[in-house]
Motif scaffolding. Structure first.
Motif, PDB file in Angstrom:
ATOM      1  N   HIS A 181      -1.687  10.580 -14.001  1.00 21.30           N
ATOM      2  CA  HIS A 181      -0.702  10.442 -14.355  1.00 21.30           C
ATOM      3  C   HIS A 181      -0.559  10.020 -16.260  1.00 21.30           C
ATOM      4  CE1 HIS A 181       1.985   7.674 -16.751  1.00 21.30           C
ATOM      5  NE2 HIS A 181       3.300   7.557 -15.642  1.00 21.30           N
ATOM      6  N   GLU A 182      -1.652  10.382 -17.376  1.00 21.19           N
ATOM      7  CA  GLU A 182      -2.221  10.225 -18.180  1.00 21.19           C
ATOM      8  C   GLU A 182      -2.368  11.505 -18.733  1.00 21.19           C
ATOM      9  OE1 GLU A 182      -5.251   8.000 -19.832  1.00 21.19           O
ATOM     10  OE2 GLU A 182      -4.211   5.836 -19.581  1.00 21.19           O
ATOM     11  N   ALA A 183      -2.910  12.468 -17.968  1.00 24.59           N
ATOM     12  CA  ALA A 183      -3.431  14.262 -18.169  1.00 24.59           C
ATOM     13  C   ALA A 183      -1.255  14.967 -18.216  1.00 24.59           C
ATOM     14  CB  ALA A 183      -4.021  14.055 -17.279  1.00 24.59           C
ATOM     15  N   LEU A 184      -0.642  14.532 -16.658  1.00 25.09           N
ATOM     16  CA  LEU A 184       0.665  16.084 -16.574  1.00 25.09           C
ATOM     17  C   LEU A 184       1.290  14.239 -17.982  1.00 25.09           C
ATOM     18  CD1 LEU A 184       0.621  14.503 -12.691  1.00 25.09           C
ATOM     19  CD2 LEU A 184       0.628  16.806 -14.189  1.00 25.09           C
ATOM     20  N   HIS A 185       1.411  13.846 -17.837  1.00 27.91           N
ATOM     21  CA  HIS A 185       1.730  12.879 -19.702  1.00 27.91           C
ATOM     22  C   HIS A 185       1.734  14.069 -20.255  1.00 27.91           C
ATOM     23  CE1 HIS A 185       4.037  10.665 -22.207  1.00 27.91           C
ATOM     24  NE2 HIS A 185       3.249   9.923 -22.932  1.00 27.91           N
ATOM     25  N   LEU A 186      -0.077  14.572 -20.882  1.00 31.94           N
ATOM     26  CA  LEU A 186      -0.220  15.172 -21.885  1.00 31.94           C
ATOM     27  C   LEU A 186       0.268  15.864 -21.838  1.00 31.94           C
ATOM     28  CD1 LEU A 186      -3.493  13.942 -22.799  1.00 31.94           C
ATOM     29  CD2 LEU A 186      -0.998  12.694 -23.814  1.00 31.94           C
ATOM     30  N   ALA A 187       0.173  16.637 -20.470  1.00 31.76           N
ATOM     31  CA  ALA A 187       0.270  18.314 -20.005  1.00 31.76           C
ATOM     32  C   ALA A 187       2.083  18.666 -20.074  1.00 31.76           C
ATOM     33  CB  ALA A 187      -0.226  18.682 -18.366  1.00 31.76           C
ATOM     34  N   MET A 188       2.822  17.536 -19.975  1.00 33.23           N
ATOM     35  CA  MET A 188       4.376  18.309 -20.405  1.00 33.23           C
ATOM     36  C   MET A 188       4.893  17.923 -21.700  1.00 33.23           C
ATOM     37  SD  MET A 188       5.380  19.189 -17.253  1.00 33.23           S
ATOM     38  CE  MET A 188       6.996  18.683 -17.430  1.00 33.23           C
ATOM     39  N   ASP A 189       3.933  16.883 -22.438  1.00 32.84           N
ATOM     40  CA  ASP A 189       3.417  17.041 -24.054  1.00 32.84           C
ATOM     41  C   ASP A 189       4.424  16.034 -24.385  1.00 32.84           C
ATOM     42  OD1 ASP A 189       2.572  19.832 -25.063  1.00 32.84           O
ATOM     43  OD2 ASP A 189       4.874  21.147 -25.226  1.00 32.84           O
ATOM     44  N   GLY A 190       4.154  15.238 -23.172  1.00 28.88           N
ATOM     45  CA  GLY A 190       4.329  13.491 -24.271  1.00 28.88           C
ATOM     46  C   GLY A 190       3.852  13.678 -25.553  1.00 28.88           C
ATOM     47  N   VAL A 191       4.354  12.107 -25.741  1.00 30.07           N
ATOM     48  CA  VAL A 191       4.191  11.598 -27.738  1.00 30.07           C
ATOM     49  C   VAL A 191       2.122  10.779 -26.429  1.00 30.07           C
ATOM     50  CG1 VAL A 191       4.322  10.095 -28.854  1.00 30.07           C
ATOM     51  CG2 VAL A 191       5.815  11.223 -28.145  1.00 30.07           C
ATOM     52  N   PRO A 192       1.751  11.102 -27.248  1.00 33.63           N
ATOM     53  CA  PRO A 192       0.484   9.929 -27.104  1.00 33.63           C
ATOM     54  C   PRO A 192       0.656   8.798 -27.001  1.00 33.63           C
ATOM     55  CG  PRO A 192       0.118  12.331 -28.556  1.00 33.63           C
ATOM     56  CD  PRO A 192       1.205  12.007 -28.191  1.00 33.63           C
ATOM     57  N   PRO A 193      -0.984   8.452 -25.705  1.00 29.59           N
ATOM     58  CA  PRO A 193      -0.356   6.302 -25.699  1.00 29.59           C
ATOM     59  C   PRO A 193      -0.737   6.091 -27.009  1.00 29.59           C
ATOM     60  CG  PRO A 193      -2.133   7.464 -24.116  1.00 29.59           C
ATOM     61  CD  PRO A 193      -1.416   8.845 -24.735  1.00 29.59           C
ATOM     62  N   GLU A 194      -0.947   6.330 -28.103  1.00 27.64           N
ATOM     63  CA  GLU A 194      -1.597   5.343 -28.720  1.00 27.64           C
ATOM     64  C   GLU A 194      -0.847   5.283 -30.508  1.00 27.64           C
ATOM     65  OE1 GLU A 194      -3.934   9.491 -28.966  1.00 27.64           O
ATOM     66  OE2 GLU A 194      -3.057   7.874 -27.432  1.00 27.64           O
TER      67      GLU A 194
END
Length: 310
Positions: free
Chosen positions: A214-227
């Motif tokens: 989930h975290e890797a896909l979020h980052l791969a889709m240019d999601g805002v980093p969780p921090e």
């Protein structure tokens, strides 16, 4: 729209404090950690096959993913040092994100195979010698905790190292579960505990793998980093002297360790100078962990910016 003026600041996220810690280097920690875990994984897999312990085989698969996780973290550190080229102007920071997706997918496939085998063994439990399982799993606790300690001194200033430390410390607890199953077998002869522990460990691994995916896909889709709090970043930029509006704010992960952003600042009084941009970039890094910031300044007296409202 007036010509945009941008400034980009590069560095690792978050910034180090006080330099590298004394003792073993981070590169050496990764090297020893991979060697220790790979060696133990081979030993545990061989013991699991020899003694017919599904719990050992499951934990061996888990430890193999640890090796992959350490390699991903090691690769992320190495990728951060690679220079962009004419064909890869953003550099190679996405490589560890893609590797994490593949790693998580492989983990889930392995867990599925072990789960099917464990369910078969629940119907017809196989005899498992408790003492060899106990010995091998006890060694695993030592390997996991020893590996975690390799990264402990680096965890205060490096997110990769902190993640490796926490992951390996948690894996020590997983190995302890296998030790518990061996003690139950020795005390009661109840071999069905072996596939039950395999199912429990498999569940823990699956949850971890799904979180990683989930975290890797979020980052791969240019999601805002969780921090990073995007709302707080927008408010910070809007509160700066001379800024009338903020639009086209974009925040993403450049890699697993570096966050970056772009934004348009409408400043009717004109460009405030490089010192203003440098200060904003430094504060974005200090407050939000955004190591790379590109800011475009507009007066707002020309045609409407196509990105306005974003």
């Amino acid at each position: 729209m007036s010509a945009g003026i941008g400034r980009s600041h590069h560095g690792n996220h978050p910034a180090g404090h006080g330099g590298a810690p004394p003792g073993i280097s981070l590169s050496a920690a990764f090297r020893f950690g991979v060697a220790l875990n790979l060696g133990y994984t081979l030993l545990e897999a061989a013991a699991g096959l020899w003694f017919g312990s599904l719990a050992l085989l499951t934990d061996a698969a888990h430890n193999l993913t640890d090796v992959g996780g350490l390699l991903i973290a090691w690769g992320a550190a190495a990728a951060g040092r690679l220079k962009p080229d004419a064909r890869h102007t953003y550099g190679f920071g996405r490589a560890p994100i893609l590797a994490a997706i593949l790693n998580a997918a492989a983990i889930l496939v392995g867990v599925g195979a072990v789960t099917l085998e464990a369910l078969d063994r629940l119907a017809a439990p196989a005899e498992v010698p408790g003492l060899p399982v106990l010995v091998v799993a006890t060694v695993g606790i030592g390997v996991n905790i020893g590996t975690a300690l390799l990264f402990r001194s680096h965890g205060a200033h490096d997110l990769n190292a902190r993640g490796a430390f926490l992951h390996m410390a948690a894996d020590g607890a997983v190995s302890a579960a296998v030790v518990a199953s061996a003690l139950v077998i020795l005390a009661t002869g109840w071999s069905v505990i072996d596939p039950l522990v395999a199912l429990a460990v498999g569940l823990v691994i699956a949850v971890t793998a799904l979180r990683l995916l989930h975290e890797a896909l979020h980052l791969a889709m240019d999601g805002v980093p969780p921090e990073v709090d995007a709302t707080a970043v927008r408010s910070f930029l809007a509160s700066q002297p001379g800024v009338a509006e903020v639009h086209d704010l974009r925040i993403r992960a450049h890699s697993t360790t570096v966050s970056e952003m772009t934004a348009h600042l409408v400043m009717p009084d004109g460009h405030p100078g490089d010192a203003f941009l440098s200060r904003i970039a430094a504060e974005l890094k200090a407050r939000f962990g955004i190591a790379r910031a590109t800011l475009q300044v507009e007066r707002g007296d020309g045609p409407t910016c196509p990105a306005a409202g974003g």
